[in-house]
Design an enzyme around this catalytic site. Structure first.
Site, PDB file in Angstrom:
ATOM      1  N   HIS A 132      -4.289   1.250   7.780  1.00 33.13           N
ATOM      2  CA  HIS A 132      -2.863   1.694   7.993  1.00 33.13           C
ATOM      3  C   HIS A 132      -2.868   2.893   6.966  1.00 33.13           C
ATOM      4  O   HIS A 132      -2.363   4.117   7.133  1.00 33.13           O
ATOM      5  CB  HIS A 132      -1.791   0.292   7.856  1.00 33.13           C
ATOM      6  CG  HIS A 132      -0.478   1.087   7.448  1.00 33.13           C
ATOM      7  ND1 HIS A 132       0.444   0.618   8.127  1.00 33.13           N
ATOM      8  CD2 HIS A 132       0.287   1.733   6.462  1.00 33.13           C
ATOM      9  CE1 HIS A 132       1.509   0.951   7.873  1.00 33.13           C
ATOM     10  NE2 HIS A 132       1.373   1.899   6.881  1.00 33.13           N
ATOM     11  N   GLU A 133      -3.297   2.564   5.730  1.00 33.82           N
ATOM     12  CA  GLU A 133      -3.187   3.681   4.706  1.00 33.82           C
ATOM     13  C   GLU A 133      -3.806   4.938   4.709  1.00 33.82           C
ATOM     14  O   GLU A 133      -3.381   5.968   4.552  1.00 33.82           O
ATOM     15  CB  GLU A 133      -3.397   2.804   3.261  1.00 33.82           C
ATOM     16  CG  GLU A 133      -2.387   1.888   2.609  1.00 33.82           C
ATOM     17  CD  GLU A 133      -0.892   2.113   2.858  1.00 33.82           C
ATOM     18  OE1 GLU A 133      -0.530   3.322   2.695  1.00 33.82           O
ATOM     19  OE2 GLU A 133      -0.199   1.503   3.174  1.00 33.82           O
ATOM     20  N   CYS A 143       6.255  -0.190   7.318  1.00 34.73           N
ATOM     21  CA  CYS A 143       5.777   1.144   6.459  1.00 34.73           C
ATOM     22  C   CYS A 143       6.948   1.409   5.686  1.00 34.73           C
ATOM     23  O   CYS A 143       8.069   1.665   6.230  1.00 34.73           O
ATOM     24  CB  CYS A 143       5.067   2.091   7.579  1.00 34.73           C
ATOM     25  SG  CYS A 143       4.838   3.641   6.267  1.00 34.73           S
ATOM     26  N   LEU A 144       6.751   1.857   4.483  1.00 36.44           N
ATOM     27  CA  LEU A 144       7.882   2.413   3.498  1.00 36.44           C
ATOM     28  C   LEU A 144       8.207   3.494   3.984  1.00 36.44           C
ATOM     29  O   LEU A 144       9.528   3.866   3.950  1.00 36.44           O
ATOM     30  CB  LEU A 144       7.254   2.512   2.151  1.00 36.44           C
ATOM     31  CG  LEU A 144       6.914   1.254   1.228  1.00 36.44           C
ATOM     32  CD1 LEU A 144       6.337   1.512   0.049  1.00 36.44           C
ATOM     33  CD2 LEU A 144       7.887   0.210   1.285  1.00 36.44           C
ATOM     34  N   HIS A 192      -2.676   7.390   7.296  1.00 40.06           N
ATOM     35  CA  HIS A 192      -1.425   8.279   6.446  1.00 40.06           C
ATOM     36  C   HIS A 192      -2.230   9.801   5.974  1.00 40.06           C
ATOM     37  O   HIS A 192      -1.654  10.775   6.141  1.00 40.06           O
ATOM     38  CB  HIS A 192      -0.853   7.628   5.270  1.00 40.06           C
ATOM     39  CG  HIS A 192       0.212   6.854   5.518  1.00 40.06           C
ATOM     40  ND1 HIS A 192       1.247   7.235   6.285  1.00 40.06           N
ATOM     41  CD2 HIS A 192       0.338   5.470   5.287  1.00 40.06           C
ATOM     42  CE1 HIS A 192       2.257   6.205   6.477  1.00 40.06           C
ATOM     43  NE2 HIS A 192       1.761   5.299   5.945  1.00 40.06           N
ATOM     44  N   GLN A 210       2.806   9.993   1.277  1.00 37.76           N
ATOM     45  CA  GLN A 210       4.239   9.174   1.300  1.00 37.76           C
ATOM     46  C   GLN A 210       5.221   9.468   0.076  1.00 37.76           C
ATOM     47  O   GLN A 210       6.285   9.327  -0.075  1.00 37.76           O
ATOM     48  CB  GLN A 210       4.192   7.584   1.208  1.00 37.76           C
ATOM     49  CG  GLN A 210       3.699   7.397   2.713  1.00 37.76           C
ATOM     50  CD  GLN A 210       3.382   5.836   2.794  1.00 37.76           C
ATOM     51  OE1 GLN A 210       2.430   5.273   2.114  1.00 37.76           O
ATOM     52  NE2 GLN A 210       4.466   5.151   3.239  1.00 37.76           N
ATOM     53  N   GLY A 258       0.999  -1.072   0.072  1.00 37.45           N
ATOM     54  CA  GLY A 258       0.117   0.107   0.288  1.00 37.45           C
ATOM     55  C   GLY A 258       0.843   1.273   0.024  1.00 37.45           C
ATOM     56  O   GLY A 258       1.975   1.369   0.321  1.00 37.45           O
TER      57      GLY A 258
HETATM   58 NI    NI Z   1       2.626   3.220   5.723  1.00 31.39          NI
END
Ligand code: NI
Length: 187
Positions: free
Chosen positions: A140-141, A98-99, A144, A50, A45
């Site tokens: 999670h996404e 998480c990236l 953000h 991000q 995701g």
């Molecule tokens: Ni993340």
């Protein structure tokens, strides 16, 4: 085009992202770039903040997991202006990463079932109840988009224990297999 991933410490990750309208410039290209960037960094995701944009756009690819979870075969979707309307009481804990937080993996407790409203790439409205792994990835996404990251769900003790790692991410003292944009450049 592969975009750099903004890392923890970048202010855009703490902003509340704004809904967009169909005339948002070059939305199709943005979504394509987000899919490409996510694939390059082995993510499931990716949220627009991000990649430095405080707008409510998310891409999710669960097809990469379909060997273990066949129900997600071919699952690749973009979500425009998503909002979680309801979270069911029951929750469960699972390790997340998480990236924007390379090298950090911690268990996070989240609702098992959620109700979401969003628009697809063609600005068609959807209203769905979602469960299972997808419900976790969505929470999670979509967090953000509200300026939240998964570490915000950790206990003060756990957060204390990863403090040094977090500082290293802010300082850019990390090695990553994908293109990143840390808050400070490590020289
Ligand atoms: Ni993340």
């Amino acid at each position: 085009m592969i975009l750099p991933i903004y890392l923890y410490g970048q202010p855009v990750l703490r902003e509340t992202a704004k809904d967009i309208t169909p005339d948002y410039p070059e939305l199709k290209e943005l979504i394509a770039n987000m899919f490409e960037t996510m694939a390059e960094s082995d993510g499931v995701g990716l949220a627009a903040p991000q990649v430095g944009l405080p707008i409510r756009v998310v891409v999710i690819d669960l097809d990469v997991l379909s060997e273990d979870m066949p129900e997600y075969k071919g699952f690749r979707k973009a979500y425009i202006n998503p909002h979680i309307i309801e979270k069911e009481g029951d929750s469960c804990s699972m390790e997340e990463g998480c990236l924007s937080l390379p090298g950090i993996h911690e268990p996070v407790r989240r609702a098992k079932v959620i109700r979401v409203q969003y628009m697809d790439e063609n600005f068609e409205k959807h209203d769905e109840c979602v469960q299972g792994y997808l419900a976790r990835v969505m929470q999670h996404e979509f967090d953000h988009l509200d300026g939240k990251m998964f570490i915000d769900h950790l206990s003060p003790l756990r957060k204390q224990m990863i403090k040094r790692k977090l500082m290293n991410i802010v300082e850019g003292k990390i090695s990553c297999s994908y293109k990143v944009k840390p808050f400070r450049k490590n020289k």
